[in-house]
Design an enzyme around this catalytic site. Structure first.
Site, short mmCIF file in Angstrom:
data_model
loop_
_atom_site.label_atom_id
_atom_site.label_comp_id
_atom_site.label_asym_id
_atom_site.label_seq_id
_atom_site.Cartn_x
_atom_site.Cartn_y
_atom_site.Cartn_z
N LEU A 91 0.82 -1.21 0.00
CA LEU A 91 0.00 0.00 0.00
C LEU A 91 0.85 1.26 0.00
O LEU A 91 0.47 2.29 -0.55
CB LEU A 91 -0.93 0.03 1.21
CG LEU A 91 -2.02 -1.06 1.26
CD1 LEU A 91 -2.77 -0.99 2.59
CD2 LEU A 91 -2.99 -0.90 0.09
N GLY A 92 2.02 1.20 0.64
CA GLY A 92 2.90 2.36 0.73
C GLY A 92 4.14 2.01 1.51
O GLY A 92 4.22 0.98 2.16
N GLY A 94 7.82 3.88 3.65
CA GLY A 94 8.57 5.03 4.15
C GLY A 94 10.00 4.64 4.39
O GLY A 94 10.47 3.59 3.95
N GLY A 95 10.70 5.48 5.15
CA GLY A 95 12.11 5.26 5.36
C GLY A 95 12.43 4.01 6.16
O GLY A 95 13.46 3.38 5.96
N MET A 96 11.55 3.64 7.10
CA MET A 96 11.86 2.52 7.99
C MET A 96 10.88 1.36 7.86
O MET A 96 11.05 0.34 8.52
CB MET A 96 11.86 3.00 9.45
CG MET A 96 13.00 3.90 9.79
SD MET A 96 12.87 4.49 11.48
CE MET A 96 12.75 2.94 12.37
N VAL A 99 3.83 -0.65 4.36
CA VAL A 99 2.47 -0.99 4.75
C VAL A 99 1.86 -1.85 3.65
O VAL A 99 1.87 -1.48 2.47
CB VAL A 99 1.61 0.28 4.97
CG1 VAL A 99 0.19 -0.12 5.37
CG2 VAL A 99 2.23 1.17 6.03
N LYS A 114 1.71 -2.81 9.05
CA LYS A 114 2.88 -1.94 8.91
C LYS A 114 4.10 -2.67 9.46
O LYS A 114 4.21 -2.92 10.66
CB LYS A 114 2.67 -0.62 9.66
CG LYS A 114 3.84 0.34 9.49
CD LYS A 114 3.52 1.73 10.02
CE LYS A 114 4.64 2.70 9.72
NZ LYS A 114 4.34 4.08 10.15
N ASP A 207 3.51 15.23 11.63
CA ASP A 207 3.65 14.96 10.20
C ASP A 207 2.29 15.00 9.51
O ASP A 207 1.95 14.12 8.73
CB ASP A 207 4.33 13.61 9.98
CG ASP A 207 4.91 13.46 8.58
OD1 ASP A 207 5.16 14.50 7.93
OD2 ASP A 207 5.11 12.32 8.13
#
Length: 467
Positions: A91-92, A94-96, A99, A114, A207
């Site tokens: 789904l997506g 990030g840096g760490m 998901v 996640k 954020d």
């Protein structure tokens, strides 16, 4: 540095960091007698830790170690069965972490998982951050916040089990075309309602951006990704530390184009930072673009710190014009000039999209006799006002520091914040002259003698309170 070296370095660091200098030296003598470079690396980390408070709470330590380790790219989890969860698609990311959409075979439902990136699964700091995120969201129970079902570890995987929201991100909605004018205030109210819930639990999101807001098919907004969320810390802790959590390492947490000026300056953050970020989101919903986004990150930072948002000469609807005035206040550089709480912002957003405003009344034709009667009534009202509502002098008030009965290093800020908020609110009452915080703060933790304090402060009224 190869993977084994950095793992050994980190392991030794955690074992000796809590020891006294003498015990530390003895332990290192025994642990690495023939490896001077390993010992030097551990001792340099110890020095950095002691000189920079909160060093290990900073992503730069773990990220830097992982970069040095040179680990290979992780495999996709598509189609993998992890416990009762069958992973379907990404789904997506990030840096760490990433998901994934998954199916919960036990409860027969779709969920979002996640995961920590595979290279972080054995990293203590990264796992703590993931757990902190789960704990932050688990505190919250609100229809506009994506719910957390749990935190699990299985076969080396650490992941948060979250509610799956079918829909699209607000960023995608804006990119496809501006939301309809009537839809903007509804989305704004839902997003701010989520912030009210988070802030009431002492959580700053840090954020807020369109990419972290899902809009379901029914128009319901859900705020996601509390990965950077942080509990408001006691003010004195920050002052004693002499730095924020990222300044010394040059690390900026968040998305630059949606940061508040104080976040970019790496100052201590409070709830008003989220209000600034929301102002950018609201501007984007109205105008279709970020007001500060520039070609380079440096130019974007400069725009946020030095320039105001540029508005179109005329907005298409009255609704957008009213929302623009709200966004303008959210985007003030000085946080004292913004809305002071998400609750205050929510009140400002109340019913800006009324579809059936009260029509302008038609003029009423009055006879001369009616004018005379109205003039007489007005004279009676004015006379009564002077008789029964004589002007009174402004009364003086002091709000003594609110005391938290079971105060400790993590709760004392509650009393300080409440005291300051009460003083600010009561100062707006025209018949009250309220003593400033600097004048009453000297009475903190003193045994209360209302009469004596009242005389010392030369006030008519004292406000006392405990939590």
């Amino acid at each position: 540095m190869n993977p084994n070296d950095w793992r050994r370095t980190e392991e030794l660091f955690h074992k000796v960091v809590g020891l006294s200098p003498e015990e530390r030296a003895a332990y290192l003598d025994q642990a690495c007698p023939d490896d001077a470079s390993l010992r030097a690396e551990v001792e340099s980390l110890i020095t950095a830790f002691e000189n920079q408070r909160g060093f290990l709470e900073r992503p730069a330590f773990s990220l830097g170690m992982k970069m040095l380790s040179g680990e290979s790219k992780e495999e996709s989890l598509d189609g993998k069965l992890i416990g009762p969860y069958r992973v379907h698609s990404l789904l997506g990311e990030g840096g760490m972490g990433k998901v994934y959409l998954a199916h919960d075979g036990l409860l027969d439902r779709k969920v979002a998982l996640k995961f920590l990136s595979h290279k972080f699964t054995d990293d203590a700091w990264a796992k703590r951050q993931l757990i902190k995120e789960a704990q932050a969201i688990a505190r919250l129970d609100h229809p506009n916040i994506c719910a957390v079902h749990g935190f699990e570890e299985h076969e080396g995987y650490a992941f948060i089990v979250m509610q799956y929201v079918e829909g699209e991100t607000l960023a995608s909605l804006i990119q496809r075309g501006l939301p309809e004018a009537e839809q903007i205030p509804r989305l704004a109210v839902q997003i701010v309602s989520a912030l009210v819930e988070a802030h009431s639990h002492g959580i700053v999101h840090r954020d807020i951006k369109p990419q972290n807001i899902m809009v379901a098919a029914n128009g319901q907004a859900k705020v996601l990704d509390f990965g950077l969320a942080k509990l408001i810390q006691q003010k004195q802790d920050v002052l004693n530390a002499g730095e924020s959590e990222s300044s010394q390492l040059g690390l900026v947490l968040g998305t630059v184009a949606y940061m508040s000026p104080e976040q970019l300056r790496d100052e201590r953050l409070d709830f008003r930072s989220d209000i600034f970020s929301f102002g950018i989101v609201l501007y984007e919903m109205i105008c279709g673009r970020n007001p500060y986004s520039r070609a380079t990150k440096a130019d974007t930072i400069s725009a946020i710190l030095t320039s105001g948002p540029e508005w179109p000469p005329k907005l298409p609807t009255d609704i957008q014009a009213r929302l623009a005035a709200i966004a303008q206040k959210c985007l003030r550089k000085e946080r004292e000039q913004r809305y002071q709480s998400a609750s205050e912002l929510l009140l400002a957003l109340d019913n800006p999209d009324k579809r059936n405003p009260t029509p302008w009344p038609r003029p009423i034709r009055l006879s001369l006799r009616m004018y005379a009667v109205l003039a007489l009534l007005l004279l009676i009202i004015i006379t009564a006002s002077f008789v029964y509502f004589r002007p009174v002098r402004a009364r003086t008030l002091a709000v003594l520091p609110i005391v938290y009965e079971y105060a400790n290093a993590n709760t004392e800020y509650l009393g300080e914040g409440l005291t300051e908020s009460l003083i600010n609110k009561l100062s707006s009452i025209s018949t009250l002259e309220v003593k400033p915080l600097t004048m009453v703060s000297v009475y903190k933790n003193q045994k209360v003698d209302p009469v004596q304090f009242g005389r010392d402060l030369n006030v008519d009224l004292l406000f006392l309170g405990t939590i």
